[in-house]
Design an enzyme around this catalytic site. Structure first.
Site, PDB file in Angstrom:
ATOM      1  CE1 TYR A  34      -1.569   3.613  12.791  1.00 14.67           C
ATOM      2  CE2 TYR A  34       0.472   2.350  13.386  1.00 14.67           C
ATOM      3  CZ  TYR A  34      -0.082   3.218  12.500  1.00 14.67           C
ATOM      4  OH  TYR A  34       0.300   3.432  11.411  1.00 14.67           O
TER       5      TYR A  34
ATOM      6  CD  GLU B 256      -1.199   3.945   8.332  1.00 13.75           C
ATOM      7  OE1 GLU B 256      -1.062   4.477   9.358  1.00 13.75           O
ATOM      8  OE2 GLU B 256      -1.492   4.653   7.148  1.00 13.75           O
TER       9      GLU B 256
ATOM     10  CG  HIS C 201      -0.445   9.240   3.540  1.00 13.55           C
ATOM     11  ND1 HIS C 201      -0.505   7.939   3.932  1.00 13.55           N
ATOM     12  CD2 HIS C 201       0.010   9.658   4.749  1.00 13.55           C
ATOM     13  CE1 HIS C 201      -0.189   7.625   5.150  1.00 13.55           C
ATOM     14  NE2 HIS C 201       0.106   8.642   5.798  1.00 13.55           N
TER      15      HIS C 201
ATOM     16  CD  GLU D 113      -3.859   7.968   9.501  1.00 11.54           C
ATOM     17  OE1 GLU D 113      -3.283   8.742   9.831  1.00 11.54           O
ATOM     18  OE2 GLU D 113      -3.887   6.901  10.319  1.00 11.54           O
TER      19      GLU D 113
ATOM     20  CG  ASN E 138      -4.778   3.752   8.493  1.00 10.59           C
ATOM     21  OD1 ASN E 138      -4.907   2.778   7.987  1.00 10.59           O
ATOM     22  ND2 ASN E 138      -4.444   4.914   8.139  1.00 10.59           N
TER      23      ASN E 138
ATOM     24  NE  ARG F 208      -2.224   2.408   2.680  1.00  5.76           N
ATOM     25  CZ  ARG F 208      -2.238   3.217   3.925  1.00  5.76           C
ATOM     26  NH1 ARG F 208      -2.570   2.708   4.975  1.00  5.76           N
ATOM     27  NH2 ARG F 208      -2.224   4.563   3.729  1.00  5.76           N
TER      28      ARG F 208
END
Ligand SMILES: *[C@@H]1O[C@H](CO)[C@@H](O)[C@H](O)[C@H]1NC(C)=O
Ligand SMILES: *[C@@H]1O[C@H](CO)[C@@H](O)[C@H](O)[C@H]1NC(C)=O
Ligand SMILES: *[C@@H]1O[C@H](CO)[C@@H](O)[C@H](O)[C@H]1NC(C)=O
Ligand SMILES: *[C@@H]1O[C@H](CO)[C@@H](O)[C@H](O)[C@H]1NC(C)=O
Length: 524
Positions: A348, A432, A164, A210, A346, A120
């Site tokens: 985390y 992500e 991005h 994002e 994404n 990606r």
């Protein structure tokens, strides 16, 4: 709660063990071999996942390409931002970073060697259109052709993201960039150029990565380019984040509409968007804290996903933000609603969150509109909300190098399950996931990334549980293949599965890279 604590303890022990192992190995074994020692897969393999499940890694153009102002590329808002003294750790830039522009074959070869299926990457808008619109930089087009063709040649599937964080600086200067409605047409034109030029080979498109971070960090707290906020030199944190988000949603939808009407039936690809999603857990079971957690999820992922799935902003945003929240016209609702074939999440970390109603001193802003306070130090970077770090003296998880990144594998399960339940179980990518070490670890220390292996093992185990429980997630992308330019943190943060010596640009696969190889090529 009991097993949550236990999991945190195990991770802490793993961190300690990792540090000890790194110390022992620092003398002796050659670095290339050092990372290779097989680590326990945790019973994970391809067979743990549905047929056709994709494993890949993710990166973005500005963070890895280098050649920032060469071969015809125009500056983006990040090229301008990194030049402001003090914005980036050690005043670093991404002018060279890991030089993937020249080393893409080596990087794609490592992906292949580690058994990954997909990469990606993102396309730099200003490498294709140096001033955002108009004249094409054919050297930039040629670079992406080389990259895509090489991936296909050796069997790595391209997943191309169009944006991005890296708006062409020319559009910022000309008309205020994302604040101006003109951006919708400019982005759609750029997107169409990419579909037309690369879409014979790229079948997996994403419009934005994002967009929430773009709107919140760029226009609410000013931590990211273009660095606007109420307390900054210019900006308005109460209105601009919402205007920018609105334009990002419309830009996404306009590009998706063009793809679907003009390219999809011939090219047979799919298009989606990539959304960051922190899991918010109520600090207590009080109705007030539970409502605060729900509002936080609405203001975070719902801000974008709700319009895309249901054609309107979440009710909580409508009620709180009122006239500061832009409205979609009937035609725009038609265009926005259903504008994804799949969504990237994404994921985390997770935070405790508690109720915090505004008072006389509250400055109106996107973050204060949450009426919530984070119980984590994320606020020091992201939102001036003020809170405790922990619940009953226990942090939500051990912290990685980045101050926003607490290691909370169960948060991934809850985030993916939330998207499944709240948004009709769309086709999802876990697009992500990863953790960082400090920038100043040596190669010998860096390749023994025991904590990262434990991170991936625990998070991917939770992803498997979510999928077993019905989440329609069809792929997983680790962030990132290589250590690279980490925005505000510059090179003081290493998220890679591969250690990069920033002086020589030599690549050294870490234990986590070999761990992925064992999982995705393993037979168990
Ligand atoms: C960054 O640049 C500014 C201005 O040149 C300088 O004052 C500051 O010391 C630099 N910071 C570092 C860490 O080099
Ligand atoms: C909230 O309630 C659930 C279910 O009763 C319980 O398991 C959990 O421990 C409670 N959490 C807190 C923070 O009190
Ligand atoms: C008022 O609200 C702000 C956040 O909006 C918070 O930081 C502050 O602590 C609150 N003050 C009082 C006295 O509660
Ligand atoms: C690495 O950098 C941090 C600050 O970012 C510092 O506290 C630490 O001592 C450094 N470690 C080494 C080994 O230089």
């Amino acid at each position: 709660m009991g097993h949550r604590l236990a999991a945190a303890t195990v991770l802490l022990l793993a961190l300690v063990a990792g540090a000890a192992a790194a110390g022992e190995q620092a003398v002796g074994a050659g670095v290339e071999e050092a990372g290779k020692s097989a680590a326990w897969t945790g019973g994970l393999s391809r067979r743990s996942f549905p047929a056709g499940f994709v494993f890949g890694t993710a990166a973005s153009a500005y963070q890895v390409e280098g050649m920032a102002l060469k071969d015809g590329r125009g500056p983006s808002i990040w090229d301008a931002f990194v030049k402001i003294p003090g914005e980036i750790a050690n005043n670093a830039t991404a002018d060279v970073t890991v030089d993937e522009y020249h080393r893409y074959k080596e990087d794609v070869d490592i992906m292949k060697r580690m058994g990954f299926d997909a990469y990606r990457f993102s396309i730099s808008w200003s490498r294709i259109f140096p001033t955002g619109t108009g004249k094409v930089n054919w050297k930039g087009v040629a670079y992406y052709n080389r990259l895509i063709n090489y991936m296909l040649k050796i069997g790595i599937t391209p997943y191309a993201n169009l944006y991005h964080y890296d708006l062409p600086e020319a559009l910022e200067v000309q008309y205020g960039g994302l604040l101006n409605r003109k951006i919708v047409e400019a982005f759609a034109d750029y997107a169409e150029f990419c579909f037309k030029t690369f879409g014979d080979r790229v079948k997996n498109w994403m419009t934005f990565n994002e967009p929430r971070v773009v709107a919140a960090l760029g226009y609410d707290d000013g931590a990211f380019a273009p660095g606007r906020c109420t307390k900054c030199k210019a900006g308005n944190s109460a209105t601009e984040p919402y205007i920018v988000a609105h334009h990002l949603i419309l830009s996404h939808a306009a590009a998706a509409q063009i793809y679907r009407h003009k390219y999809q039936h011939v090219q047979k690809g799919r298009i989606g968007i990539l959304l960051d999603f922190v899991w918010y857990e109520g600090l207590t079971n009080s109705t007030a804290d539970q409502d605060a957690a729900q509002r936080s999820r609405d203001f975070h992922v719902g801000w974008f996903l709700h319009p895309i799935i249901y054609g309107e902003y979440p009710k909580s945003l409508q009620v709180i933000v009122k006239e500061r929240l832009p409205r979609f016209t009937a035609d725009e609702i038609q265009m926005v609603k259903g504008s994804i074939d799949y969504v990237g999440i994404n994921q985390y970390t997770a935070y405790y969150v508690r109720d915090q109603q505004p008072n006389a001193t509250t400055i109106p802003s996107y973050s204060s509109d949450w009426h919530a306070a984070f119980a984590s130090s994320f606020l020091t970077f992201f939102a001036p909300l003020g809170a405790a770090d922990e619940r009953n003296g226990v942090p939500i998880g051990p912290r990685a190098n980045s101050d926003w990144l607490y290691i909370v594998p169960w948060g991934l399960y809850k985030a993916v399950t939330y998207v499944k339940e709240k948004y009709g179980n769309p086709t999802m990518l876990l697009s992500e996931n990863g953790m960082d070490d400090p920038g100043n670890v040596t190669v010998a220390q860096g390749v023994h990334d025991t904590a990262r292996v434990a991170y991936y093992r625990s998070y991917i185990t939770k992803l498997k549980e979510a999928i077993d429980d019905g989440a329609n997630c069809v792929g997983y992308f680790a962030w990132s293949m290589l250590d690279n330019f980490e925005w505000k943190l510059g090179y003081t943060s290493r998220f890679g599965l591969v250690y990069v010596d920033f002086a020589t640009l030599r690549r050294y696969p870490k234990a986590s890279a070999y761990w992925f190889r064992d999982v995705v090529t393993g037979k168990n």
